[in-house]
Design a protein around this motif. Structure first.
Motif, short mmCIF file in Angstrom:
data_model
loop_
_atom_site.label_atom_id
_atom_site.label_comp_id
_atom_site.label_asym_id
_atom_site.label_seq_id
_atom_site.Cartn_x
_atom_site.Cartn_y
_atom_site.Cartn_z
N ASP A 59 55.70 -19.71 -5.21
CA ASP A 59 56.18 -20.98 -5.76
C ASP A 59 55.57 -21.23 -7.14
O ASP A 59 54.40 -20.93 -7.38
N TYR B 178 54.70 -24.04 -8.64
CA TYR B 178 54.21 -25.42 -8.66
C TYR B 178 55.37 -26.42 -8.62
O TYR B 178 55.53 -27.25 -9.53
N THR C 111 59.30 -28.59 -1.71
CA THR C 111 59.50 -27.18 -1.39
C THR C 111 58.36 -26.61 -0.55
O THR C 111 58.58 -26.03 0.52
N THR C 112 57.13 -26.75 -1.03
CA THR C 112 56.00 -26.15 -0.32
C THR C 112 55.70 -26.87 0.99
O THR C 112 55.26 -26.26 1.96
N GLU C 113 55.96 -28.18 1.03
CA GLU C 113 55.77 -28.94 2.27
C GLU C 113 56.69 -28.41 3.36
O GLU C 113 56.27 -28.20 4.51
N SER D 270 55.73 -24.82 4.43
CA SER D 270 54.50 -24.74 5.23
C SER D 270 54.75 -24.97 6.72
O SER D 270 53.86 -24.74 7.55
N ILE E 147 52.11 -18.86 1.42
CA ILE E 147 52.55 -19.55 0.20
C ILE E 147 51.54 -19.32 -0.90
O ILE E 147 50.34 -19.56 -0.73
N GLN F 20 50.87 -19.92 -5.15
CA GLN F 20 51.30 -20.64 -6.35
C GLN F 20 50.99 -19.83 -7.60
O GLN F 20 49.90 -19.26 -7.72
#
Length: 294
Positions: free
Chosen positions: A33, A35, A40-42, A45, A51, A53
């Motif tokens: 990802d 940032y 997106t990352t939530e 996860s 994941i 960055q």
């Protein structure tokens, strides 16, 4: 088994379906990802994925960075974009060819899904991208707004394809992205016009779709009335008229994109800016530090 990289930036609309298309197939899924400022990352996860960055510089540099710096469980990897999907049939073919050792990498054709349907004709289907390869054998350099692969060994082409939902986030997002893309394409166009040329042999007798398509692009950069030529070529020659309303919209948007590139080429010439890509396809040295490459 193969490992899968998923590249993301503000992909909260697509990331769940993308991960779900592959998580039951591969035991090693890695989200790279840039940032994201959305969820997106939530969302990612919630799944058993890794994941990582990394600040985005360009498509080619992002891919080369992850290949050099992010370890994988398996020697063969597949690159998946968030608006694409893996299919069980494609994954099975990927696993099979990775065990055959007949090539170091494989091109895979996309099926462009636009306005809820497959744009079969006006997208130059089958249009191939390098997606599956043995790690350490394939690298990437920048070309326009996107990237091109660099390799030295034998490559192949897979029979199975992957769906690519190019407008899943709406037309506003599509237009915003292509406004940014057109700036990079204008810079690359200037460089190609000044330093490049047309490979007529590959244009007419290229051994693969990739060679012929890239030679055709070099020719198209030098054509007058390029946006109109592209629209006519896509709609009538390729058969976009058979794709219905969605095909007409697709061809018209692509012609608009070409016109935007031409306008920015003129703008760059007036401001006397130099092309930033004199070494865009330089083969990266795996022993160099993991800083900006190519």
């Amino acid at each position: 088994m193969i490992s899968v990289y998923i590249l993301t930036y503000n992909e909260q609309v697509d990331i769940a379906e993308c991960i779900e298309s592959v998580i039951a197939l591969s035991d090693d899924v890695i989200v790279i990802d840039s940032y994201s400022s959305d969820r997106t990352t939530e969302i990612a996860s919630r799944y058993p994925v890794k994941i990582v960055q990394h600040e985005f510089e360009s498509h080619g540099k992002q891919r080369t960075w992850m290949l050099k710096n992010i370890p994988t469980k398996h020697p063969w990897v597949y690159i998946l974009e968030a608006d694409e999907r893996m299919t069980p049939e494609l994954f099975a073919e990927c696993v099979a060819v990775s065990q055959s050792k007949e090539a170091i990498g494989y091109y895979v054709a996309e099926r462009v899904i636009f306005m809820g349907q497959w744009i079969r004709h006006s997208t130059q289907y089958p249009r191939y991208q390098m997606r599956l390869f043995e790690k350490g054998q394939v690298w990437f350099g920048d070309y326009g707004h996107t990237e091109r692969e660099i390799y030295t060994g034998p490559v192949g082409f897979l029979k199975e394809t992957y769906p690519h939902y190019t407008c899943g986030k709406g037309l506003s997002r599509w237009i915003e992205k292509h406004n940014r893309y057109s700036t990079d394409e204008a810079k690359e166009t200037l460089y190609q016009l000044e330093q490049g040329g047309i490979n007529w042999k590959k244009l007419f007798f290229g051994s693969t779709e990739v060679e012929r398509r890239r030679a055709l692009k070099d020719l198209s950069l030098r054509l007058p009335l390029r946006p109109l030529v592209r629209w006519f070529y896509m709609y009538f020659i390729l058969g976009g008229i058979l794709d219905g309303k969605a095909g007409f919209a697709w061809c018209t948007l692509q012609a608009f994109y070409e016109y935007l590139i031409l306008l920015k080429v003129d703008e760059l010439r007036e401001t006397n800016l130099e092309s930033p890509y004199p070494n865009s396809l330089k083969y990266p040295d795996p022993e160099e530090p993991a800083n900006p490459l190519c």
